[in-house]
Motif scaffolding. Structure first.
Motif, PDB file in Angstrom:
ATOM      1  N   ILE A  21       0.928  -1.099  -0.127  1.00  0.00           N
ATOM      2  CA  ILE A  21       0.073  -0.040   0.057  1.00  0.00           C
ATOM      3  C   ILE A  21       0.877   1.384   0.018  1.00  0.00           C
ATOM      4  O   ILE A  21       2.082   1.180   0.415  1.00  0.00           O
ATOM      5  CB  ILE A  21      -0.962  -0.068   1.164  1.00  0.00           C
ATOM      6  N   THR A  22       0.567   2.164  -0.681  1.00  0.00           N
ATOM      7  CA  THR A  22       1.246   3.637  -0.615  1.00  0.00           C
ATOM      8  C   THR A  22       0.229   4.595  -0.061  1.00  0.00           C
ATOM      9  O   THR A  22      -0.823   4.578   0.444  1.00  0.00           O
ATOM     10  CB  THR A  22       1.319   3.738  -2.392  1.00  0.00           C
ATOM     11  N   GLY A  23       0.902   5.781   0.004  1.00  0.00           N
ATOM     12  CA  GLY A  23       0.060   7.035   0.460  1.00  0.00           C
ATOM     13  C   GLY A  23       0.732   7.396   1.814  1.00  0.00           C
ATOM     14  O   GLY A  23       1.656   6.989   2.604  1.00  0.00           O
ATOM     15  N   LYS A  24      -0.241   8.475   2.407  1.00  0.00           N
ATOM     16  CA  LYS A  24       0.224   8.895   3.662  1.00  0.00           C
ATOM     17  C   LYS A  24      -0.526   8.037   5.007  1.00  0.00           C
ATOM     18  O   LYS A  24      -1.340   7.329   4.737  1.00  0.00           O
ATOM     19  CB  LYS A  24      -0.547  10.459   3.781  1.00  0.00           C
ATOM     20  N   LEU A  25       0.173   8.136   6.040  1.00  0.00           N
ATOM     21  CA  LEU A  25      -0.297   7.419   7.289  1.00  0.00           C
ATOM     22  C   LEU A  25      -1.475   8.305   7.842  1.00  0.00           C
ATOM     23  O   LEU A  25      -1.231   9.219   8.208  1.00  0.00           O
ATOM     24  CB  LEU A  25       0.812   7.366   8.173  1.00  0.00           C
ATOM     25  N   PRO A  26      -2.676   7.562   7.740  1.00  0.00           N
ATOM     26  CA  PRO A  26      -3.647   8.073   8.619  1.00  0.00           C
ATOM     27  C   PRO A  26      -3.517   8.476   9.853  1.00  0.00           C
ATOM     28  O   PRO A  26      -2.565   7.606  10.648  1.00  0.00           O
ATOM     29  CB  PRO A  26      -4.947   7.181   8.248  1.00  0.00           C
ATOM     30  N   THR A  43       4.834   1.029   0.997  1.00  0.00           N
ATOM     31  CA  THR A  43       5.844   1.838   0.481  1.00  0.00           C
ATOM     32  C   THR A  43       5.035   3.420   0.777  1.00  0.00           C
ATOM     33  O   THR A  43       4.969   4.080   0.018  1.00  0.00           O
ATOM     34  CB  THR A  43       5.896   2.030  -0.917  1.00  0.00           C
ATOM     35  N   MET A  44       4.410   3.214   2.223  1.00  0.00           N
ATOM     36  CA  MET A  44       4.164   4.605   2.705  1.00  0.00           C
ATOM     37  C   MET A  44       4.961   5.480   2.906  1.00  0.00           C
ATOM     38  O   MET A  44       6.017   5.314   3.236  1.00  0.00           O
ATOM     39  CB  MET A  44       2.899   4.245   3.959  1.00  0.00           C
TER      40      MET A  44
END
Length: 196
Positions: A21-26, A43-44
Motif C-alpha cells: 500500500i502507498t500514500g500517507k499514514l492516517p 511503501t507508505m
C-alpha cells in the motif's frame, strides 16, 4: 465508512520486494478501540501525524504498532507518550529521531525501554525505541541482552537502522574482535603482565 470500532488493522507485504500500500499514514484518531496496527513492509510516505492514535480511549492497554519498512520521515511524535504499554516498531524508515518525551516510558516494549535505561546510564530509552541516527543494530533498537546496544555507524542517515553500509552487527563485532586480536599479537600481548 469510518470504522470507529476497528480494533486490529493488518496490511503488510509478505515480501519486501513489492510496493504494497502507498500514500500517507492516517491518524487513526477516529478508531477509539484500535490496539493493533500492522502496516509493515509497504511503501507508505510522509510523517507520522501529530494526532496519530489520539482518539484511543484506553491508553493503558497493550498497543502493538508496526510501521516498519516503509518510507516515513520526521520524528516519532510526542503525542504517543500517553501510552504506557506500547510495542512500537518503526525500523527501516527515513525517521530522524524520537521525541524526547517518549524516552523514559519504561513500560514500552514489554519493559525493554526501562531495562535499557537501567542497564547503561549512557543510554536513554530513545535507543530502545529506535537506534539513533548514526547508529544501528540488527533489531534497529537497543535491547537489554548481551551485545544489544546500538553500534556506531558514522554514515547512518536515519534512526532505526538495522545495517550500516550493508554490514550487520555480527560482522562489526567480528571485525572488532579481529582488530583486537591483531593488536594483542602485534604488541606482544602474551607477555603483558596483569595489573601493571
Amino acid at each position: 465508512a469510518k470504522l470507529v470500532n476497528l480494533e486490529k488493522f493488518h496490511v503488510h507485504q509478505t515480501g519486501r520486494g513489492g510496493t504494497g500500500i502507498t500514500g500517507k499514514l492516517p491518524s487513526f484518531k477516529e478508531q477509539t478501540k484500535l490496539h493493533m496496527l500492522d502496516i509493515n513492509s509497504n511503501t507508505m510516505t510522509g510523517s507520522i501525524p501529530s494526532d496519530f492514535l489520539s482518539g484511543i480511549v484506553d491508553a493503558t492497554q497493550l498497543m502493538e504498532i508496526d510501521i516498519g519498512y516503509n518510507n516515513f520521515v520526521g520524528t516519532i511524535p510526542s503525542g504517543l507518550s500517553r501510552f504506557t504499554n506500547m510495542r512500537f516498531d518503526a525500523v527501516k524508515n527515513q525517521i530522524t529521531g524520537v521525541d524526547p518525551n517518549l524516552c523514559n516510558l519504561s513500560g514500552w516494549w514489554n519493559g525493554e525501554v526501562g531495562k535499557v535505561i537501567a542497564k547503561d546510564s549512557d543510554d536513554n530509552g530513545c535507543d530502545a525505541i529506535l537506534c539513533r541516527k548514526g547508529t544501528f543494530n540488527d533489531f534497529g533498537r537497543a535491547r537489554s541482552g548481551a551485545n544489544a546496544r546500538c553500534k556506531s555507524c558514522p554514515g547512518g542517515k536515519y534512526a532505526g537502522a538495522t545495517t550500516c553500509d550493508g554490514i550487520t552487527v555480527e560482522a562489526v563485532d567480528n571485525l572488532e574482535k579481529k582488530i583486537l586480536s591483531k593488536l594483542f599479537f602485534e604488541t606482544g600481548g602474551s607477555n603483558w603482565i596483569k595489573g601493571k
